[in-house]
Design a protein around this motif. Sequence first.
Motif, PDB file in Angstrom:
ATOM      1  N   VAL B  12       0.876  -1.177   0.000  1.00 54.85           N
ATOM      2  CA  VAL B  12       0.000   0.000   0.000  1.00 54.85           C
ATOM      3  C   VAL B  12       0.910   1.223   0.000  1.00 54.85           C
ATOM      4  N   ASP B  13       1.073   1.830  -1.169  1.00 52.39           N
ATOM      5  CA  ASP B  13       2.074   2.888  -1.360  1.00 52.39           C
ATOM      6  C   ASP B  13       1.437   4.038  -2.137  1.00 52.39           C
ATOM      7  N   PRO B  14       0.597   4.813  -1.442  1.00 53.40           N
ATOM      8  CA  PRO B  14      -0.234   5.804  -2.142  1.00 53.40           C
ATOM      9  C   PRO B  14       0.548   6.791  -3.005  1.00 53.40           C
ATOM     10  N   ALA B  15       1.775   7.110  -2.630  1.00 57.42           N
ATOM     11  CA  ALA B  15       2.518   8.107  -3.410  1.00 57.42           C
ATOM     12  C   ALA B  15       2.867   7.570  -4.796  1.00 57.42           C
ATOM     13  N   ASN B  16       2.976   6.276  -4.921  1.00 62.76           N
ATOM     14  CA  ASN B  16       3.410   5.690  -6.188  1.00 62.76           C
ATOM     15  C   ASN B  16       2.357   4.847  -6.888  1.00 62.76           C
ATOM     16  N   ASP B 374      -9.840  15.490   0.577  1.00 69.21           N
ATOM     17  CA  ASP B 374      -8.588  14.945   0.057  1.00 69.21           C
ATOM     18  C   ASP B 374      -7.733  14.457   1.229  1.00 69.21           C
ATOM     19  N   PRO B 375      -7.569  13.142   1.363  1.00 69.71           N
ATOM     20  CA  PRO B 375      -6.842  12.644   2.548  1.00 69.71           C
ATOM     21  C   PRO B 375      -5.399  13.132   2.627  1.00 69.71           C
ATOM     22  N   TRP B 376      -4.845  13.587   1.510  1.00 70.10           N
ATOM     23  CA  TRP B 376      -3.467  14.101   1.532  1.00 70.10           C
ATOM     24  C   TRP B 376      -3.342  15.388   2.337  1.00 70.10           C
ATOM     25  N   ARG B 377      -4.465  15.971   2.685  1.00 71.67           N
ATOM     26  CA  ARG B 377      -4.423  17.281   3.345  1.00 71.67           C
ATOM     27  C   ARG B 377      -4.733  17.193   4.827  1.00 71.67           C
ATOM     28  N   VAL B 378      -5.002  15.978   5.313  1.00 68.18           N
ATOM     29  CA  VAL B 378      -5.308  15.820   6.740  1.00 68.18           C
ATOM     30  C   VAL B 378      -4.442  14.702   7.314  1.00 68.18           C
ATOM     31  N   ILE B 435      -5.870   5.259   4.841  1.00 66.22           N
ATOM     32  CA  ILE B 435      -5.162   5.238   6.130  1.00 66.22           C
ATOM     33  C   ILE B 435      -3.658   5.410   5.896  1.00 66.22           C
ATOM     34  N   ALA B 436      -3.151   4.754   4.847  1.00 63.70           N
ATOM     35  CA  ALA B 436      -1.723   4.925   4.532  1.00 63.70           C
ATOM     36  C   ALA B 436      -1.413   6.372   4.163  1.00 63.70           C
ATOM     37  N   VAL B 437      -2.381   7.056   3.570  1.00 67.00           N
ATOM     38  CA  VAL B 437      -2.155   8.471   3.228  1.00 67.00           C
ATOM     39  C   VAL B 437      -2.073   9.313   4.502  1.00 67.00           C
ATOM     40  N   ILE B 438      -3.046   9.185   5.409  1.00 65.51           N
ATOM     41  CA  ILE B 438      -3.076  10.113   6.556  1.00 65.51           C
ATOM     42  C   ILE B 438      -2.044   9.774   7.626  1.00 65.51           C
ATOM     43  N   THR B 439      -1.425   8.596   7.551  1.00 67.77           N
ATOM     44  CA  THR B 439      -0.430   8.224   8.563  1.00 67.77           C
ATOM     45  C   THR B 439       1.005   8.203   8.030  1.00 67.77           C
ATOM     46  N   ARG B 440       1.217   8.253   6.726  1.00 71.69           N
ATOM     47  CA  ARG B 440       2.612   8.278   6.236  1.00 71.69           C
ATOM     48  C   ARG B 440       2.806   9.080   4.952  1.00 71.69           C
ATOM     49  N   LYS B 452      10.669  10.049   2.239  1.00 70.76           N
ATOM     50  CA  LYS B 452       9.875   9.360   3.252  1.00 70.76           C
ATOM     51  C   LYS B 452       8.419   9.204   2.806  1.00 70.76           C
ATOM     52  N   GLY B 453       7.742   8.271   3.463  1.00 71.79           N
ATOM     53  CA  GLY B 453       6.308   8.113   3.235  1.00 71.79           C
ATOM     54  C   GLY B 453       5.958   7.357   1.964  1.00 71.79           C
ATOM     55  N   HIS B 454       6.946   6.773   1.291  1.00 72.01           N
ATOM     56  CA  HIS B 454       6.624   5.971   0.096  1.00 72.01           C
ATOM     57  C   HIS B 454       7.659   4.859  -0.059  1.00 72.01           C
ATOM     58  N   LEU B 455       7.426   3.982  -1.029  1.00 67.13           N
ATOM     59  CA  LEU B 455       8.279   2.809  -1.195  1.00 67.13           C
ATOM     60  C   LEU B 455       8.841   2.713  -2.610  1.00 67.13           C
ATOM     61  N   GLY B 456       8.929   3.860  -3.289  1.00 68.43           N
ATOM     62  CA  GLY B 456       9.539   3.870  -4.614  1.00 68.43           C
ATOM     63  C   GLY B 456      11.056   3.917  -4.492  1.00 68.43           C
TER      64      GLY B 456
END
Lengths: 444, 548
Positions: B12-16, B374-378, B435-440, B452-456
């Motif tokens: 679960v890697d929302p950034a990528n 937008d979960p990226w903002r909270v 959940i992965a967005v709002i916690t990492r 940080k916050g991704h797995l790319g």
Amino acid sequence: MSSGPTPASSEPRTTPKRRSVADVTCLACGCLCDDLTVMLEGDRVVEVLSACEVGRSWFFSESGREPAIAASIEGKPVSTEEAIARAVSVLGEARSPVVFGLTRTVTESVREALGLADLLGARVVLDRSGTDLGRVSAYQGQGRVTATLGEVKNRADLVVFWGADPVRTHPRHWERYSVEPKGRFVPEGRAGRTVVVVDAEKTETAERADRFVQVPADRHLEALATLRMLARGKTPARPTAGFETLLGLADLMKRARYGAMFVQGGEDSGWRSGATWEAAARLVRVLNDFTRFVLLGLGAAGNLAGAEAALTWQSGYLQGVDFRLGHPSPLDDLVTIDELLKHREIDAVLVVGDGLPTGLSDQALAHLGSIPSIVIGSRATAVSDSPPTVALATWTPGFDARGTVVRTDGVAIRTRPVRDARLPGDGELIRKIVDGVKQAVKAS
Amino acid sequence: MYDLLIKGGLIVDPANRPEPVVGDVWIRAGKVVDSPDSPDARPARTVDARGYVVMPGGIDVHCHIAGSKVNAARALRPEDHRANALKRGPGLRSGTSGSTPSTFATGYLYAGLGYTTALDASIPPLSARLAHHEFADTPLIDKAFLVLMGNNHFLMDRLRSGEEGKVRDAVAWLLDATKGFGVKVVNPGGIEQWKQGRGNVVSLDDDVASFGVTPRTILTGLARAIDALGLPHPMHLHGLNLGIPGNAATTLDTLRALDGHRVHLAHVQFHSYGDAEPKTSLFGSRVGEIADHVNSHEGVTVDVGQVMFGETTSMTADGAVGHFLARLTGRKWVNIDVEMETGCGVVPITYSDKNLVHALQWAIGLEWFLRVDDPWRVALSTDHPNGGSFLSYPRIIALLMDRGLRDDAFNALPEGVRRRSGLGDLSREYSLWEIAVITRAGPARMLGLPDKGHLGPGADGDVTIYAPDADKERMFELPRYVVKAGAVIVDGGEVRSSEVGRTLHVSPAHDPAIEAEIKDWFERDYTLQFANYPVASEDVANPLECGP
């Protein structure tokens, strides 16, 4: 500027290069002034600028000290390695060791010593006065409204020294922090502040104050409680002697724009009791419902505040900690090294500080003589009638050590060594003992 | 040689990736790398993640874990630690937990929860050195702190005279001198006002006594300086009137004043209250309007500051709030005025589900998670320990993912809450991806931490591996594995390492001319030598300078 004492020897010699170290922190009293300039010729201190007489003579006496023997066992010189090996075996065999002292060294070394205590399952007792224990228990009971010293300098128009005589014990406090300095909201300096002394006797500080209120040592608690009542606009049912004076003082306190009360409390005063400290904290808290008021101590020589800070962040307990159960437990409020020795509760003592504990009761002293002891500190190997089992000499915090100390108001300062250390740091020696204990555990 | 292969997990890697996918994560030299082409590539260790959920390590964007007020709170509350001891273990130090865990415990507990980075949100410059020393004794996680600047005398004096360049240079100098990560503003001007015994500022255009500035001047001036310096993290703001009924209006004014600037609103739950109702101290939720503003302004992010029921310790740089809580609760109180810079208040507090105000705060916090589109903002936060411990994050995650659970909890609260909060109408349920967005992923982006916050490829090798569970609280409470810079630090649910992580900081350039001016001010007003103020390199454990 002084050119220094005449050399005692008449042998021909070249004058060593003169140099100076600025912004040096002085640990000789609780002020921790960090604006000293120390002048040296070679390794010898020849002048100390900006210091008071207490600080100045401390630097000269450190500079003049004979080089210490690095390590000893039962008072006989040995190699550092031998002494560390013996310390490891003493601590490894102990079932109820105590780590004592920690208030005269840099915070970095305190952190190492706490790690060793955790590993050993030891108790940690800071070398603190009875009034410090009172301060700690009151803090945990009541909290405290306080400030860094610069807030006093910049804001305080009323300064109350209660059981505190800084002119004698903390000579630069008056000029540097609390009374004379000009501050943003006190541009007049001394003239902009009212200074009150409350004490049992007319002290040197009282001589220079605007007002002196004499209260016998055993009546401080009562006076503080009365003031709190008066501050809240209540009158005691049975007005006591000096009531009118206290009424005036309460009024002065409430009318202050920003008041600062400094407490020190001698060993013979009511300030050994947490109740007195708590009464002071409660009074200051109530005053904040009317104006701004803060409570501070004058501070102890060395690094008591740093030891307390590290003890707290590593264990959670300001009062001292017991690691015997494999996790931190708080020490009882009144546990002292004397109590532990007297009741034969410990079978080895590691002192990080100047030497074995002093001022002990006869029973405590007798037990201390019957158990192994280790001293790690700048004076550990000094000649003594009853030397510790193991002594390891170290650099001197505030003189040639590296590391940080904490002022009583929580401000941390990095000390500046005035010359290269000739002996290892206490933290480094403690780390070696930790390694030794870990290896011994692995081997067994 | 590769450090680690995490094989076959649900990544679960929302950034990528817009969806969770099954795959492998390879780590070399502490960083995530592309899967090797060669079939002969071997990792030093393989974690079989088949059937598990794989996420980047968690990031806490707002907590209090070091510095003078945290340590004052630890010292104040032995009763809070007694029942919460952590035993020492092989290679691990002992410690205490409770609302303000000891340093070693803080590192172990965060790591045990799958978090690998935490940002202390509030350090006075004058206590930066001690905060770094506490960080050095806080193992496993990477740490950073924000530096309090909203009541700094030097900055307020330059803001009054409109010397923008000097403000910018002084901000840069302060960040470098403290080895801080970003700028925190707490109750701009209000702390100073309270320290003077003149109450508080209550609106953006109130005068800050004897400084000739207003909260608005401070906010906009510092926001401009932060933008000009291009700091990775925007202004991190605790606004005016925290916790006061009617403060939603101030929060909206503040957002309008900062229009065009990036800003992060901290613990926004405490700033979203409607006007006080006549004769009571009660208020309704006004999350909707503020969330609408956030939804329509891209430069604004928030963390929630969720309140959870139970015993905790409030701590804030806002001395006036500490005094207010001390009077309200009658409990023990620590206040520390910090010269030229800021304040500090610490008061124990118990949030009760029987107390209507506390219940409202709980509901208002949850509304925030559900009303920001937008979960990226909270970001998930409890403003640890203010609203509750970071240890309650799994419970909050469960409440967000499961409407039934949430409604049951909401319906058990006093009736008055349902009249004042629309939480019951919100049917949204968070997905694992959100959940992965709002916690990492989101916190990393808010902080401007590209690794940080991704797995790319190029990401820090910080990974958390969870066992899926219908009980989401249990799932997030006990990750099976946590990886930090490629090393497995939590193995089979057990903390196995005591390595000290990095200290993230910025050191933006400044015109050195500012130093002479700061020195003059310093030598006049402070009680410390200017030369002894900046943090030294020996003070900082494993420093890592971040952009710009």
